[in-house]
Design a protein around this motif. Sequence first.
Motif, PDB file in Angstrom:
ATOM      1  N   LEU A 155       0.838  -1.116  -0.017  1.00 30.85           N
ATOM      2  CA  LEU A 155       0.062   0.203  -0.038  1.00 30.85           C
ATOM      3  C   LEU A 155       0.928   1.411   0.077  1.00 30.85           C
ATOM      4  N   LEU A 156       2.328   1.306   1.036  1.00 26.05           N
ATOM      5  CA  LEU A 156       2.810   2.133   0.765  1.00 26.05           C
ATOM      6  C   LEU A 156       3.389   2.456  -0.456  1.00 26.05           C
ATOM      7  N   ALA A 157       3.752   1.625  -0.901  1.00 21.20           N
ATOM      8  CA  ALA A 157       4.752   1.755  -2.435  1.00 21.20           C
ATOM      9  C   ALA A 157       3.828   2.282  -3.213  1.00 21.20           C
ATOM     10  N   GLU A 158       1.936   1.888  -3.261  1.00 19.36           N
ATOM     11  CA  GLU A 158       1.122   2.511  -4.125  1.00 19.36           C
ATOM     12  C   GLU A 158       1.618   3.999  -4.028  1.00 19.36           C
ATOM     13  N   CYS A 159       1.008   4.244  -2.761  1.00 15.54           N
ATOM     14  CA  CYS A 159       1.563   5.691  -2.422  1.00 15.54           C
ATOM     15  C   CYS A 159       2.096   6.484  -3.016  1.00 15.54           C
ATOM     16  N   LEU A 160       3.185   5.778  -3.030  1.00 14.60           N
ATOM     17  CA  LEU A 160       4.762   6.623  -3.183  1.00 14.60           C
ATOM     18  C   LEU A 160       4.163   6.797  -4.629  1.00 14.60           C
ATOM     19  N   VAL A 161       4.190   6.021  -5.599  1.00 17.05           N
ATOM     20  CA  VAL A 161       4.382   6.076  -6.840  1.00 17.05           C
ATOM     21  C   VAL A 161       3.408   7.344  -6.816  1.00 17.05           C
ATOM     22  N   GLY A 162       1.947   6.941  -6.306  1.00 11.93           N
ATOM     23  CA  GLY A 162       0.562   7.963  -6.974  1.00 11.93           C
ATOM     24  C   GLY A 162       1.187   9.627  -6.310  1.00 11.93           C
ATOM     25  N   ILE A 163       2.302   9.372  -5.756  1.00  6.97           N
ATOM     26  CA  ILE A 163       2.724  10.881  -5.268  1.00  6.97           C
ATOM     27  C   ILE A 163       3.723  11.280  -6.209  1.00  6.97           C
ATOM     28  N   ILE A 164       4.988  10.776  -6.248  1.00  7.10           N
ATOM     29  CA  ILE A 164       5.381  10.713  -7.550  1.00  7.10           C
ATOM     30  C   ILE A 164       5.349  11.061  -8.814  1.00  7.10           C
ATOM     31  N   GLU A 165       4.251  10.159  -9.604  1.00  5.37           N
ATOM     32  CA  GLU A 165       3.497  10.141 -11.174  1.00  5.37           C
ATOM     33  C   GLU A 165       3.476  11.976 -10.656  1.00  5.37           C
ATOM     34  N   ARG A 166       2.396  12.204 -10.224  1.00  2.00           N
ATOM     35  CA  ARG A 166       1.540  13.234  -9.862  1.00  2.00           C
ATOM     36  C   ARG A 166       2.508  14.493  -9.459  1.00  2.00           C
ATOM     37  N   LEU A 167       3.201  14.226  -8.623  1.00  4.22           N
ATOM     38  CA  LEU A 167       3.857  15.798  -8.618  1.00  4.22           C
ATOM     39  C   LEU A 167       5.432  15.975  -9.335  1.00  4.22           C
ATOM     40  N   THR A 168       5.105  14.723 -10.188  1.00  2.66           N
ATOM     41  CA  THR A 168       6.159  14.606 -11.483  1.00  2.66           C
ATOM     42  C   THR A 168       5.560  15.458 -12.756  1.00  2.66           C
ATOM     43  N   PHE A 169       4.500  15.452 -12.877  1.00  2.00           N
ATOM     44  CA  PHE A 169       3.484  15.753 -13.751  1.00  2.00           C
ATOM     45  C   PHE A 169       2.790  17.153 -12.789  1.00  2.00           C
ATOM     46  N   THR A 170       2.865  17.582 -11.892  1.00  3.33           N
ATOM     47  CA  THR A 170       1.936  19.233 -12.028  1.00  3.33           C
ATOM     48  C   THR A 170       3.335  19.803 -11.033  1.00  3.33           C
ATOM     49  N   GLN A 171       4.800  19.652 -10.941  1.00  3.32           N
ATOM     50  CA  GLN A 171       5.206  20.133 -10.387  1.00  3.32           C
ATOM     51  C   GLN A 171       6.855  20.295 -10.450  1.00  3.32           C
ATOM     52  N   LEU A 172       7.250  19.214 -11.061  1.00  2.00           N
ATOM     53  CA  LEU A 172       8.732  19.145 -11.361  1.00  2.00           C
ATOM     54  C   LEU A 172       8.558  19.994 -12.914  1.00  2.00           C
ATOM     55  N   LEU A 173       7.601  18.877 -13.840  1.00  2.00           N
ATOM     56  CA  LEU A 173       8.028  19.594 -14.996  1.00  2.00           C
ATOM     57  C   LEU A 173       7.843  19.986 -15.486  1.00  2.00           C
ATOM     58  N   THR A 174       6.238  21.125 -14.413  1.00  2.38           N
ATOM     59  CA  THR A 174       6.321  22.800 -15.035  1.00  2.38           C
ATOM     60  C   THR A 174       7.700  23.343 -14.072  1.00  2.38           C
ATOM     61  N   GLN A 175       9.121  23.398 -13.468  1.00  4.17           N
ATOM     62  CA  GLN A 175       9.321  23.658 -13.297  1.00  4.17           C
ATOM     63  C   GLN A 175       9.111  24.714 -11.491  1.00  4.17           C
ATOM     64  N   GLN A 176       7.669  24.453 -10.901  1.00  3.37           N
ATOM     65  CA  GLN A 176       7.680  24.880 -10.163  1.00  3.37           C
ATOM     66  C   GLN A 176       8.660  24.768  -8.740  1.00  3.37           C
ATOM     67  N   LYS A 177       8.325  23.747  -8.589  1.00  2.68           N
ATOM     68  CA  LYS A 177       9.736  22.979  -7.432  1.00  2.68           C
ATOM     69  C   LYS A 177      11.013  21.774  -8.058  1.00  2.68           C
ATOM     70  N   ASP A 178      12.474  22.071  -7.725  1.00  3.10           N
ATOM     71  CA  ASP A 178      13.171  21.793  -8.076  1.00  3.10           C
ATOM     72  C   ASP A 178      13.303  20.005  -7.187  1.00  3.10           C
ATOM     73  N   PRO A 179      14.012  19.008  -8.257  1.00  3.67           N
ATOM     74  CA  PRO A 179      13.907  17.681  -7.090  1.00  3.67           C
ATOM     75  C   PRO A 179      13.850  17.955  -5.411  1.00  3.67           C
ATOM     76  N   GLU A 180      15.337  18.611  -5.463  1.00  4.64           N
ATOM     77  CA  GLU A 180      15.535  18.156  -4.160  1.00  4.64           C
ATOM     78  C   GLU A 180      14.796  19.099  -3.208  1.00  4.64           C
ATOM     79  N   ALA A 181      13.840  19.717  -3.824  1.00  9.53           N
ATOM     80  CA  ALA A 181      12.865  20.162  -2.692  1.00  9.53           C
ATOM     81  C   ALA A 181      11.182  19.600  -2.208  1.00  9.53           C
ATOM     82  N   ILE A 182      11.296  18.717  -3.919  1.00 10.64           N
ATOM     83  CA  ILE A 182       9.700  17.508  -3.918  1.00 10.64           C
ATOM     84  C   ILE A 182      10.108  16.320  -2.840  1.00 10.64           C
ATOM     85  N   ALA A 183      11.717  16.006  -2.958  1.00 12.85           N
ATOM     86  CA  ALA A 183      11.883  15.124  -2.089  1.00 12.85           C
ATOM     87  C   ALA A 183      11.576  15.118  -0.819  1.00 12.85           C
TER      88      ALA A 183
END
Length: 204
Positions: A155-183
Amino acid sequence: MATRGRPKGASGEESRALLLQVAAKEFAQNGYYGTKISTIVKGASLTQPVFYLYFQNKEAVFQELVDLFRIRLVDFVNKSRLEPALELNTVQERVTYGLANLLRFFSKNPDLTRIGFYISADADEIKKQLVIQIKENLDVEVSEGYFRTDFDTHLLAECLVGIIERLTFTQLLTQQKDPEAIANDIVKLFLYGIMGTGDGSPVP
């Protein structure tokens, strides 16, 4: 004498790499069906005969990009597993470092990430495999005593992948936050949750 259709001084390896780079950009921007071989070769300043020296068709170059993303992803997740006998006070730092490395790969390869994580028909399968790998890492890390034993690692792995997928799309690829801040945000959320002490301060 340079091969016809190949930029002067460019080797076969360079031409192939250039075709992959341009193809990734075209697929990421226009999708699979909106991308044409003629557009790829034009962007690479090559010819269609040169394209067919390296790739059988459009599907072949697209699948190579998907496979490249999958291989790199597997490698990053494998390397992120915590080593045995770490000092407990270094666990947060090591988890954050491993996750930031993965997000940096996404950030440096946005076209490849869009293809492998979102556009490809294999995207769901890639994410399922990612869940399995993270669960396996967590199972080992729990057995090493780094984390509690009373939670569902799948369950935790599913949650983590979901968060990574969503934040990569909304925060990382849009350059709103850098990798270190998101991590940092993700790791703090998973390690400490959102429960406060009643006055808005975090639980110690």
